[in-house]
Write a protein that holds these residues in place. Structure first.
Motif, short mmCIF file in Angstrom:
data_model
loop_
_atom_site.label_atom_id
_atom_site.label_comp_id
_atom_site.label_asym_id
_atom_site.label_seq_id
_atom_site.Cartn_x
_atom_site.Cartn_y
_atom_site.Cartn_z
N SER A 204 44.62 39.38 44.52
CA SER A 204 45.33 40.37 43.92
C SER A 204 44.23 41.21 43.11
CB SER A 204 46.03 39.66 42.60
OG SER A 204 47.11 38.76 43.47
N LEU A 205 44.82 42.26 42.70
CA LEU A 205 43.85 43.28 41.96
C LEU A 205 44.62 43.43 40.58
CD1 LEU A 205 41.54 45.49 41.75
CD2 LEU A 205 43.53 47.13 42.88
N ILE A 206 43.41 43.26 39.52
CA ILE A 206 44.01 43.60 38.18
C ILE A 206 43.25 44.56 37.53
CG2 ILE A 206 44.33 42.38 35.91
CD1 ILE A 206 44.39 39.68 37.24
N ILE A 207 44.02 45.50 36.77
CA ILE A 207 43.14 46.88 36.35
C ILE A 207 43.72 46.99 34.79
CG2 ILE A 207 42.44 49.04 36.36
CD1 ILE A 207 43.32 49.07 39.38
N ARG A 208 42.74 46.53 34.04
CA ARG A 208 43.33 46.81 32.36
C ARG A 208 42.57 47.96 31.90
NH1 ARG A 208 43.75 40.91 29.60
NH2 ARG A 208 45.27 42.06 28.48
N GLN A 209 43.36 48.76 31.09
CA GLN A 209 42.82 49.93 30.42
C GLN A 209 43.02 50.09 29.05
OE1 GLN A 209 43.93 53.88 31.09
NE2 GLN A 209 42.01 54.88 30.73
N SER A 210 42.07 50.64 28.03
CA SER A 210 42.43 50.91 26.85
C SER A 210 42.68 51.89 26.56
CB SER A 210 41.05 50.46 25.89
OG SER A 210 41.51 51.20 24.47
N ALA A 211 44.17 52.31 25.95
CA ALA A 211 44.54 53.90 25.80
C ALA A 211 43.76 54.53 24.90
CB ALA A 211 45.86 53.75 25.41
N LYS A 212 43.11 53.89 23.72
CA LYS A 212 42.15 54.33 22.76
C LYS A 212 40.81 54.65 23.26
CE LYS A 212 44.09 54.88 19.26
NZ LYS A 212 43.92 54.02 18.04
N THR A 213 40.23 53.43 23.65
CA THR A 213 38.61 53.89 24.16
C THR A 213 38.49 54.18 25.35
OG1 THR A 213 38.37 51.52 24.79
CG2 THR A 213 38.26 51.80 22.70
N LYS A 214 39.53 54.14 26.26
CA LYS A 214 39.60 54.38 27.66
C LYS A 214 38.72 53.53 28.52
CE LYS A 214 41.75 58.05 26.19
NZ LYS A 214 43.42 58.26 26.61
N GLU A 215 38.15 52.28 28.05
CA GLU A 215 37.63 51.67 28.82
C GLU A 215 38.47 50.79 29.78
OE1 GLU A 215 33.49 50.57 25.89
OE2 GLU A 215 35.13 48.99 26.53
N ILE A 216 37.78 50.63 30.96
CA ILE A 216 38.38 49.91 32.07
C ILE A 216 37.90 48.92 32.72
CG2 ILE A 216 39.64 50.24 34.44
CD1 ILE A 216 39.55 53.25 33.90
N LEU A 217 38.67 47.64 32.75
CA LEU A 217 38.15 46.30 33.29
C LEU A 217 38.82 45.90 34.73
CD1 LEU A 217 36.01 44.04 32.40
CD2 LEU A 217 37.91 42.76 31.53
N ILE A 218 38.14 45.53 35.51
CA ILE A 218 38.53 45.51 37.00
C ILE A 218 38.55 43.79 37.31
CG2 ILE A 218 38.55 45.63 39.40
CD1 ILE A 218 38.91 48.27 37.76
N GLY A 219 39.63 43.41 37.55
CA GLY A 219 39.67 41.66 37.90
C GLY A 219 39.91 41.76 39.42
N LEU A 220 39.33 40.98 40.16
CA LEU A 220 39.47 40.81 41.77
C LEU A 220 39.82 39.25 41.79
CD1 LEU A 220 36.55 42.77 43.13
CD2 LEU A 220 38.79 43.64 43.01
N VAL A 221 40.95 38.88 42.18
CA VAL A 221 41.45 37.52 42.23
C VAL A 221 41.30 37.07 43.71
CG1 VAL A 221 43.31 35.85 41.93
CG2 VAL A 221 43.28 37.90 40.57
N THR A 222 40.51 36.05 43.93
CA THR A 222 40.00 35.72 45.16
C THR A 222 40.37 34.06 45.35
OG1 THR A 222 37.76 35.30 44.91
CG2 THR A 222 38.51 37.59 45.34
N THR A 223 40.14 33.76 46.69
CA THR A 223 39.73 32.37 47.05
C THR A 223 38.54 32.02 46.80
OG1 THR A 223 39.62 33.14 49.31
CG2 THR A 223 41.90 32.11 48.50
N GLU A 224 37.83 30.88 47.10
CA GLU A 224 36.35 30.74 46.80
C GLU A 224 35.66 31.52 47.76
OE1 GLU A 224 33.32 29.85 45.31
OE2 GLU A 224 34.93 28.63 44.33
N GLY A 225 34.49 32.20 47.50
CA GLY A 225 33.81 33.08 48.32
C GLY A 225 33.08 34.15 47.82
N ASN A 226 32.40 35.02 48.44
CA ASN A 226 31.52 35.99 47.53
C ASN A 226 31.94 37.19 48.35
OD1 ASN A 226 30.00 34.25 45.83
ND2 ASN A 226 28.85 33.74 47.81
N PHE A 227 31.84 38.45 47.68
CA PHE A 227 31.77 39.82 48.09
C PHE A 227 30.69 40.27 48.64
CE2 PHE A 227 35.62 39.83 45.02
CZ PHE A 227 36.65 40.65 45.78
#
Length: 470
Positions: A204-227
C-alpha cells in the motif's frame, strides 16, 4: 398456531420499476415491492428507477440499477468520473444540503431506535466549509495488471482496485504526489504485492499532508525486504521534479508480512528525511507520525475542537481525555485552561507524538498516560477530582468496562465524540439510564460525500428527581 412464513414476492433476475422512498444508512436507496424491502444503490429519494433483482434474503433484497426513469430534485452530477465504480464515497450523487439532512436524520433515528432516547431538541448540523478537497490522508491499494499498475481504492464490497488519477475529496497535492510515485514504481519495476497469492513486496501507499504547513509524509507499506536506493531517491526528488511547491519531509517504510487485510504492520523504518510531519491546528503545533491517528478533515477538526471546548466551559478540576491519540483535543483544551488535562492512549507512537507536541508548545498542564482506557480509568474511580471525561473511542465504541468506570467516577460532564451513531446510541443508553441526561448534540460533517459523520454529545448529571433529555 404456527406463524405463517413470509413468501418473498420477487426472484433474482426479475426486472421492474420502483420509486425510491428513502435513503438507508449505507447510502443506498430504499424501495418496497409488495411489502418487501428492496435496496437500490446509487439512487436518491424521489428517483423513479428500472431495476433488476440480484439478491434476496428473508428480510430484504438488493437490486441493480438499470435505468433512471425520473431524476429526483435532490440528485446531482458527481464530481468524480469514477464515482459509481469506487467505494470511497457514497453520497456524491446527492446534493450537499440533502446530505446534511440525511446525516442529521441518521443520528436522530439511531438515538431513538438503538439508544431508546427521544431528544427534546433538534441536533445541530454543522456543514463542511469545504465539501471537496479536504482529506489530508490517502491510503492507496496497488495492483499490477496487463494494462499497467492500478493505484486507487477498492470497489464497494470488494477488494478489486479501482484505478484513480484525481480524487476530488483529497487535498490536491496528494493526487499529484501519488501519480509521481506511480511513475517511480513503474519505471523502477518495483514488485507489487498480490493479495490472492500472498506474494510480492509493496502492499500500500500512504500519503499524509498538512493543509496548514503543507508538509508531506510518505508511507510505503511492504512485506519484509528493502527498496533499491534509486526508488527512494526518485520519490525524495519529487519536491524538485514536480512543478509546484511540494514539501515531502520524510519517507517511512511500514513492515506488514502477515496474510491479513489489515493495512499497517507494527514496525516502521525511516528511509529518508524524518518520520513525522508538523501539523498546525487551532494555534497548536502538533507532531504527527505515519501511524498516529489524526482527524482527516483539518477544516472541520478546528470546528470539533471548538465544540468540545465550548461544552466544557466552566469545568474546574481534572479533565480526562480518553482514546486521546496524538493529543489534539487534550492540547487544545490545555492551551486555554488552567485545569489539569490527562490524555489516555494505548498507541505508544501517538503518546510519544503527544508528549513532544506538549513540549514544543510549552504546555505544562497536560500529561499523557500510555495504555488502555480500561486500565487507566480504574485508577480514577475513587477520586473526586475528575470533573469531566471526554470519550472519543474508535467506531466500535466504548467497552462495558469503560462505561462502568465512567459511572463509578461520576464526573460532572461527559463529552462523547463519535464517528458511529450506532455504537454512540448503544453507549448513551447505558450512561443515561440513571445518572446522566443529554444536554446538547452537534453533528459535524467531518466526511463530506460519504455516509460518515462526527457526532459530539454533551451529558450532564441529572438533577435530583428530574428527568431531562430522555
Amino acid at each position: 398456531m404456527a406463524k405463517v412464513k413470509f413468501k418473498i414476492p420477487v426472484k433474482c433476475g426479475e426486472k421492474f420499476e420502483l420509486s425510491v422512498e428513502d435513503i438507508a444508512s449505507s447510502g443506498d436507496g430504499i424501495s418496497h415491492y409488495k411489502g418487501y424491502t428492496l435496496f437500490v444503490p446509487q439512487t436518491v429519494k424521489g428517483d423513479m428507477v428500472f431495476v433488476e433483482v440480484i439478491k434476496t434474503t428473508p428480510r430484504f433484497g438488493v437490486t441493480r440499477l438499470i435505468k433512471l426513469i425520473t431524476h429526483s430534485a435532490d440528485r446531482t452530477e458527481p464530481e468524480c468520473p469514477i464515482y459509481f465504480e469506487c467505494g470511497g464515497c457514497q453520497l456524491q450523487h446527492i446534493k450537499y444540503d440533502e446530505q446534511m439532512e440525511f446525516k442529521k436524520k441518521a443520528v436522530k433515528d439511531s438515538l431513538e431506535r438503538i439508544g431508546k432516547i427521544k431528544l427534546e431538541f433538534k441536533p445541530e448540523i454543522i456543514p463542511a466549509r469545504q465539501p471537496f478537497f479536504y482529506r489530508n490522508k490517502g491510503i492507496f491499494s496497488l495492483k499490477r495488471t496487463r494494462k499497467g499498475l492500478k493505484v486507487g481504492f477498492f470497489a464497494k464490497g470488494t477488494h478489486n482496485v479501482v484505478d484513480i488519477k484525481d480524487c476530488p475529496v483529497l487535498l490536491e497535492p496528494i493526487n499529484k504526489i501519488k501519480e509521481a510515485i506511480r511513475r517511480s514504481i513503474e519505471n523502477k519495476n518495483v514488485s507489487v504485492y498480490n493479495e490472492l497469492h500472498h506474494k510480492g513486496f509493496l502492499r500500500s501507499l500512504i500519503i499524509r499532508q498538512s493543509a496548514k504547513t503543507k508538509e508531506i509524509l510518505i508511507g510505503l507499506v511492504t512485506t519484509e525486504g528493502n527498496f533499491d536506493s534509486s526508488v527512494i531517491q526518485d520519490i525524495a526528488e519529487i519536491n524538485n521534479t514536480l512543478k509546484g511547491n511540494y514539501k515531502i519531509v520524510g519517507i517511512v517504510q511500514n513492515i506488514n508480512s502477515l496474510k491479513t487485510n489489515i493495512i499497517l504492520g507494527t514496525e516502521n523504518r525511516l528511509l529518508w528525511g524524518r518520520d513525522y510531519l508538523n501539523e498546525s491546528l487551532g494555534g497548536i503545533n502538533y507532531q504527527l507520525s505515519l501511524t498516529s491517528f489524526f482527524q482527516i478533515n483539518p477544516y472541520q477538526t478546528e470546528t470539533l475542537l471548538k465544540t468540545v471546548e465550548e461544552m466544557l466551559t466552566g469545568v474546574k478540576g481534572t479533565i480526562l481525555d480518553t482514546y486521546s491519540g496524538i493529543g489534539s483535543i487534550s492540547l487544545y483544551l490545555a492551551k486555554n485552561s488552567v485545569s489539569p488535562i490527562i490524555g489516555i492512549e494505548e498507541n505508544e507512537v501517538a503518546i510519544e507524538d503527544a508528549k513532544k507536541s506538549a513540549e514544543r508548545n510549552g504546555i505544562k498542564n497536560c500529561s499523557f498516560l500510555a495504555g488502555t482506557t480500561e486500565k487507566h480509568l480504574k485508577n480514577f474511580e475513587g477520586s473526586s477530582d475528575t470533573k469531566a471525561i471526554i470519550l472519543d473511542p474508535p467506531r466500535k465504541g466504548c467497552s462495558e468496562e469503560v462505561l462502568n468506570s465512567v459511572l463509578k467516577i461520576k464526573p460532572e460532564r461527559i463529552v462523547y465524540v463519535s464517528c458511529n451513531p450506532s455504537t454512540l446510541s448503544r453507549d448513551l443508553n447505558k450512561l443515561c439510564q440513571e445518572v446522566y441526561c443529554i444536554k446538547d448534540v452537534k453533528v459535524i460533517d467531518m466526511f463530506p460525500q460519504t455516509v460518515h459523520m462526527e457526532t459530539v454529545v454533551l451529558l450532564e448529571k441529572r438533577e435530583i428527581n428530574k428527568k431531562i433529555g430522555r
